[in-house]
Design a protein around this motif. Structure first.
Motif, PDB file in Angstrom:
ATOM      1  N   GLN A   8       0.529  -1.109   0.158  1.00  0.00           N
ATOM      2  CA  GLN A   8      -0.091   0.566  -0.103  1.00  0.00           C
ATOM      3  C   GLN A   8       0.980   1.433  -0.143  1.00  0.00           C
ATOM      4  N   ARG A   9       2.127   1.278   0.557  1.00  0.00           N
ATOM      5  CA  ARG A   9       2.976   2.676   0.757  1.00  0.00           C
ATOM      6  C   ARG A   9       3.076   3.015  -0.711  1.00  0.00           C
ATOM      7  N   ASP A  10       3.625   1.843  -1.787  1.00  0.00           N
ATOM      8  CA  ASP A  10       4.723   2.384  -2.510  1.00  0.00           C
ATOM      9  C   ASP A  10       3.286   2.286  -3.404  1.00  0.00           C
ATOM     10  N   ILE A  11       1.626   2.123  -3.525  1.00  0.00           N
ATOM     11  CA  ILE A  11       1.385   2.763  -4.416  1.00  0.00           C
ATOM     12  C   ILE A  11       0.618   3.775  -4.116  1.00  0.00           C
ATOM     13  N   ALA A  12       0.431   4.676  -2.675  1.00  0.00           N
ATOM     14  CA  ALA A  12       0.309   6.153  -2.621  1.00  0.00           C
ATOM     15  C   ALA A  12       1.209   6.327  -3.117  1.00  0.00           C
ATOM     16  N   LYS A  13       2.784   5.965  -2.867  1.00  0.00           N
ATOM     17  CA  LYS A  13       3.752   7.058  -3.844  1.00  0.00           C
ATOM     18  C   LYS A  13       3.120   7.244  -5.296  1.00  0.00           C
ATOM     19  N   LYS A  42       3.976  24.543   7.196  1.00  0.00           N
ATOM     20  CA  LYS A  42       3.788  23.255   7.222  1.00  0.00           C
ATOM     21  C   LYS A  42       2.451  22.829   6.934  1.00  0.00           C
ATOM     22  N   VAL A  43       2.287  21.782   5.881  1.00  0.00           N
ATOM     23  CA  VAL A  43       1.340  21.696   5.548  1.00  0.00           C
ATOM     24  C   VAL A  43       0.572  19.768   5.676  1.00  0.00           C
ATOM     25  N   ILE A  44      -0.033  18.902   6.220  1.00  0.00           N
ATOM     26  CA  ILE A  44      -0.133  17.391   6.620  1.00  0.00           C
ATOM     27  C   ILE A  44      -1.414  17.772   5.950  1.00  0.00           C
ATOM     28  N   PHE A  45      -0.913  16.470   4.684  1.00  0.00           N
ATOM     29  CA  PHE A  45      -2.287  15.780   4.161  1.00  0.00           C
ATOM     30  C   PHE A  45      -2.408  14.397   4.100  1.00  0.00           C
ATOM     31  N   LYS A  46      -3.857  14.102   5.053  1.00  0.00           N
ATOM     32  CA  LYS A  46      -3.910  12.553   5.892  1.00  0.00           C
ATOM     33  C   LYS A  46      -5.159  12.519   4.274  1.00  0.00           C
ATOM     34  N   HIS A  47      -4.166  10.996   4.510  1.00  0.00           N
ATOM     35  CA  HIS A  47      -4.491  10.597   3.019  1.00  0.00           C
ATOM     36  C   HIS A  47      -4.987   8.776   3.390  1.00  0.00           C
ATOM     37  N   SER A  48      -6.274   8.603   2.941  1.00  0.00           N
ATOM     38  CA  SER A  48      -6.251   7.087   3.302  1.00  0.00           C
ATOM     39  C   SER A  48      -6.391   6.515   1.757  1.00  0.00           C
ATOM     40  N   LEU A  79      -2.635   7.504   6.168  1.00  0.00           N
ATOM     41  CA  LEU A  79      -3.333   6.552   7.827  1.00  0.00           C
ATOM     42  C   LEU A  79      -3.866   5.940   7.634  1.00  0.00           C
ATOM     43  N   LEU A  80      -3.611   4.693   6.923  1.00  0.00           N
ATOM     44  CA  LEU A  80      -3.861   2.801   6.724  1.00  0.00           C
ATOM     45  C   LEU A  80      -2.357   2.051   7.392  1.00  0.00           C
ATOM     46  N   ASN A  81      -1.375   3.041   7.121  1.00  0.00           N
ATOM     47  CA  ASN A  81       0.319   2.298   8.070  1.00  0.00           C
ATOM     48  C   ASN A  81       0.738   3.625   8.981  1.00  0.00           C
ATOM     49  N   ASN A  82      -0.243   5.050   9.673  1.00  0.00           N
ATOM     50  CA  ASN A  82       0.334   5.785  10.517  1.00  0.00           C
ATOM     51  C   ASN A  82      -0.760   6.053  11.080  1.00  0.00           C
ATOM     52  N   ARG A  83      -1.713   5.103  11.263  1.00  0.00           N
ATOM     53  CA  ARG A  83      -2.665   5.304  11.857  1.00  0.00           C
ATOM     54  C   ARG A  83      -2.177   5.959  13.620  1.00  0.00           C
ATOM     55  N   ASP A  84      -1.038   6.234  14.365  1.00  0.00           N
ATOM     56  CA  ASP A  84      -1.597   5.982  15.579  1.00  0.00           C
ATOM     57  C   ASP A  84      -0.721   8.362  15.100  1.00  0.00           C
ATOM     58  N   VAL A  85       0.298   8.213  14.706  1.00  0.00           N
ATOM     59  CA  VAL A  85       0.297   9.652  13.962  1.00  0.00           C
ATOM     60  C   VAL A  85      -0.558  10.433  13.689  1.00  0.00           C
ATOM     61  N   GLN A  98      -9.742  12.892  10.350  1.00  0.00           N
ATOM     62  CA  GLN A  98     -10.897  12.878   9.404  1.00  0.00           C
ATOM     63  C   GLN A  98     -10.690  12.323   8.427  1.00  0.00           C
ATOM     64  N   SER A  99     -10.769  11.859   7.116  1.00  0.00           N
ATOM     65  CA  SER A  99      -9.770  11.335   6.186  1.00  0.00           C
ATOM     66  C   SER A  99     -10.870  11.578   5.032  1.00  0.00           C
ATOM     67  N   PRO A 100     -10.233  12.671   4.486  1.00  0.00           N
ATOM     68  CA  PRO A 100      -9.506  12.942   3.638  1.00  0.00           C
ATOM     69  C   PRO A 100      -9.192  14.286   4.331  1.00  0.00           C
ATOM     70  N   GLN A 101      -8.000  15.030   5.023  1.00  0.00           N
ATOM     71  CA  GLN A 101      -7.942  16.224   5.768  1.00  0.00           C
ATOM     72  C   GLN A 101      -6.326  16.628   5.164  1.00  0.00           C
ATOM     73  N   VAL A 102      -6.714  17.833   6.035  1.00  0.00           N
ATOM     74  CA  VAL A 102      -5.404  18.990   5.080  1.00  0.00           C
ATOM     75  C   VAL A 102      -4.903  19.549   6.324  1.00  0.00           C
TER      76      VAL A 102
END
Length: 129
Positions: A8-13, A42-48, A79-85, A98-102
């Motif tokens: 999944q991480r490679d697909i996201a990239k 800093k801008v964070i984009f939370k992506h599932s 989000l799938l790999n880093n829910r703790d963050v 929320q997801s997606p979220q900026v």
């Protein structure tokens, strides 16, 4: 066919192009990011990666991206790999998950947050002029 065998991480990239994204993968990294937002926005984009709405929001975000200001760093949170963050963001920055979220941080504070269809990179670029 490639996507069947990629993590999944490679697909996201593979899905993200244009913006020079930094991966946000740890709570320690989040703490440094908040501290360093005193120097640059800093801008964070939370992506599932499994969510069609999240993929659409990310594509729209990237499609409308114009490199107007070098003093912004963009982070992608898978989000799938880093829910703790994401949980740490909710707890420490008082931003409901929320997801997606900026989330936009400047001077150590959250100055803007938006989710789903409200995500608009033009608003973010206006904040940093």
């Amino acid at each position: 066919m490639d996507k069947l065998f990629k993590p999944q991480r490679d697909i996201a990239k593979d899905e993200i192009k244009g913006i020079k994204w930094e991966s946000l993968e740890s709570v320690d990294q989040l703490h440094n990011l908040v501290k360093n937002s005193k120097l640059t926005t800093k801008v964070i984009f939370k992506h599932s990666t499994r969510c069609g709405i999240s993929r659409m929001a990310l594509n729209n975000f990237e499609r409308n991206y114009e490199e107007l200001n070098q003093n912004v760093t963009y982070y992608l949170l898978d989000l799938l790999n880093n829910r703790d963050v994401s949980n740490a963001i909710a707890e420490e920055l008082k931003v409901a998950h929320q997801s997606p979220q900026v989330i936009v941080l400047k001077d150590g504070l959250v100055i803007h947050t938006e989710s789903h269809h409200g995500i608009d990179i033009k608003k973010i670029q206006q904040l940093n002029k």
